[in-house]
Enzyme design. Structure first.
Site, PDB file in Angstrom:
ATOM      1  N   ASP A   9       0.874  -1.170   0.000  1.00 22.91           N
ATOM      2  CA  ASP A   9       0.000   0.000   0.000  1.00 22.91           C
ATOM      3  C   ASP A   9       0.918   1.229   0.000  1.00 22.91           C
ATOM      4  O   ASP A   9       2.117   1.118   0.290  1.00 22.91           O
ATOM      5  CB  ASP A   9      -0.866  -0.040   1.266  1.00 22.91           C
ATOM      6  CG  ASP A   9      -1.608   1.252   1.503  1.00 22.91           C
ATOM      7  OD1 ASP A   9      -2.284   1.720   0.577  1.00 22.91           O
ATOM      8  OD2 ASP A   9      -1.505   1.800   2.618  1.00 22.91           O
ATOM      9  N   ASP A  11      -0.243   5.164   0.796  1.00 21.69           N
ATOM     10  CA  ASP A  11      -0.525   6.200   1.797  1.00 21.69           C
ATOM     11  C   ASP A  11      -0.625   5.599   3.189  1.00 21.69           C
ATOM     12  O   ASP A  11      -1.431   4.707   3.436  1.00 21.69           O
ATOM     13  CB  ASP A  11      -1.827   6.926   1.437  1.00 21.69           C
ATOM     14  CG  ASP A  11      -1.669   7.686   0.145  1.00 21.69           C
ATOM     15  OD1 ASP A  11      -0.786   8.548   0.080  1.00 21.69           O
ATOM     16  OD2 ASP A  11      -2.420   7.398  -0.812  1.00 21.69           O
ATOM     17  N   GLU A  18      -0.931  11.344   4.661  1.00 21.03           N
ATOM     18  CA  GLU A  18      -2.303  11.861   4.741  1.00 21.03           C
ATOM     19  C   GLU A  18      -2.399  13.225   5.438  1.00 21.03           C
ATOM     20  O   GLU A  18      -2.859  14.196   4.838  1.00 21.03           O
ATOM     21  CB  GLU A  18      -3.230  10.844   5.431  1.00 21.03           C
ATOM     22  CG  GLU A  18      -3.424   9.547   4.645  1.00 21.03           C
ATOM     23  CD  GLU A  18      -4.233   9.709   3.349  1.00 21.03           C
ATOM     24  OE1 GLU A  18      -4.534  10.848   2.964  1.00 21.03           O
ATOM     25  OE2 GLU A  18      -4.523   8.691   2.710  1.00 21.03           O
ATOM     26  N   GLY A  53      -9.688  10.218  -3.234  1.00 20.89           N
ATOM     27  CA  GLY A  53      -9.885  11.648  -2.999  1.00 20.89           C
ATOM     28  C   GLY A  53     -11.196  12.181  -3.568  1.00 20.89           C
ATOM     29  O   GLY A  53     -11.881  12.990  -2.933  1.00 20.89           O
ATOM     30  N   THR A 139      -5.102   3.005  -3.559  1.00 23.98           N
ATOM     31  CA  THR A 139      -6.248   3.726  -4.120  1.00 23.98           C
ATOM     32  C   THR A 139      -5.851   5.115  -4.619  1.00 23.98           C
ATOM     33  O   THR A 139      -6.647   5.789  -5.259  1.00 23.98           O
ATOM     34  CB  THR A 139      -7.370   3.899  -3.082  1.00 23.98           C
ATOM     35  OG1 THR A 139      -6.900   4.720  -2.038  1.00 23.98           O
ATOM     36  CG2 THR A 139      -7.818   2.588  -2.539  1.00 23.98           C
TER      37      THR A 139
END
Ligand code: XBP
Ligand code: MG
Length: 270
Positions: A9, A11, A18, A53, A139
């Site tokens: 992953d 973030d 973040e 987002g 994502t």
């Protein structure tokens, strides 16, 4: 099955992006657009429940701005300083804000605003030396991944990853497993030959649903999440001079940082 690949992953896992990265970029764009949307640290923590987002902005309007015309009533709010104020649909507004946010965020990364988390650089180097495959399952927008890798690890770093699965390449974002299925298919490997690295509940739900053993490294936003099914939960990957803390039961004893031996044992045991 032997361990053949590490799936990361981005973030919260590779870097703490973040609070001081994405959140700041969103707020800059809202201010530039003349919107009174402001995401403070606490509110952003709640909004992180929605991955992506664009999806996060839509959710914010639906949940926190009942004053705002509903997305299905296409025109944006009258009187808001947006060019052109009445002709732009809500979807167009979100798309435009998001593109501007990506530009802000990648510019921040280019300035070196966000470092990698402890142990990430070391572990990537060790995995490459051992010919383990590397992949990304995130994502976030592809441009954000490129910028982070390039500006923390160097101009070649993207090529270290055999597959970079990111953003809208799959329609259903985490906690759906789709991005992991996408990456596994392109790697040509079964989930049982891989370990995933995640930082959040949405992340581990996605990885576990795809059948992946998962190492969790928490951060301030995710420390209290439910990590049921994790192979292990750590505060970070650790370094020789900066030991990790184990925050779950551990199937592997005798390590103070996550090296390949640790991962091989975890993969075999978990
Ligand atoms: C985290 C996310 C992302 C970022 C924002 O992804 O949910 O949406 O917060 O990025 P992960 P975008 O932990 O899976 O890497 O604005 O580009 O969507
Ligand atoms: Mg994450």
């Amino acid at each position: 099955m032997t361990l053949k690949a590490l799936l990361f992953d981005v973030d919260g896992t590779l870097a703490d992006t973040e609070r001081d990265g994405h959140r700041v970029a969103f707020n800059r764009v809202f201010a530039e657009a003349g919107l009174d949307w402001r995401w403070d640290v606490a509110l952003y923590g709640k909004l992180l429940a929605i991955t992506g987002g664009k999806e996060r902005m839509r959710h914010y309007v639906e949940r926190y701005r009942p004053d705002w015309p509903k997305p299905e009533n296409s025109a944006t709010a009258p009187g808001v300083a947006l060019p052109p104020p009445s002709l732009e649909s809500f979807s167009e507004l979100i798309t435009r804000l998001h593109a501007a946010k990506t530009a802000h965020y990648t510019a921040m990364l280019a300035q070196g605003a966000i470092p990698l988390r402890p142990g990430v650089r070391r572990l990537l180097a060790a995995a490459r030396a051992a010919k383990l495959k590397l992949a990304i399952a995130t994502t976030t927008t592809p441009a954000n991944v490129s910028a982070l890798l390039r500006h923390t690890l160097g101009p070649e770093a993207e090529s270290w990853f055999e597959v970079i699965g990111a953003g809208d390449v799959v329609p259903a974002k985490k906690p759906a497993p789709d991005i992991y299925y996408y990456v596994l298919e392109r790697l040509g490997l079964p989930a049982s030959a891989c370990l995933a690295f995640e930082d959040s509940e949405n992340g581990i739900r996605a990885a576990r649903a795809a059948g992946l053993k998962t190492v969790v490294t928490v951060n301030d936003y995710t420390r209290t999440h439910d990590f049921t099914g994790a192979a292990i939960v750590l505060d970070h990957l650790g370094e020789a001079n900066r030991p990790f803390k184990v925050l779950s039961r551990t199937p592997v004893n005798g390590f103070s940082f996550a090296n390949l031996d640790f991962l091989l044992r975890l993969h075999a045991a978990a």
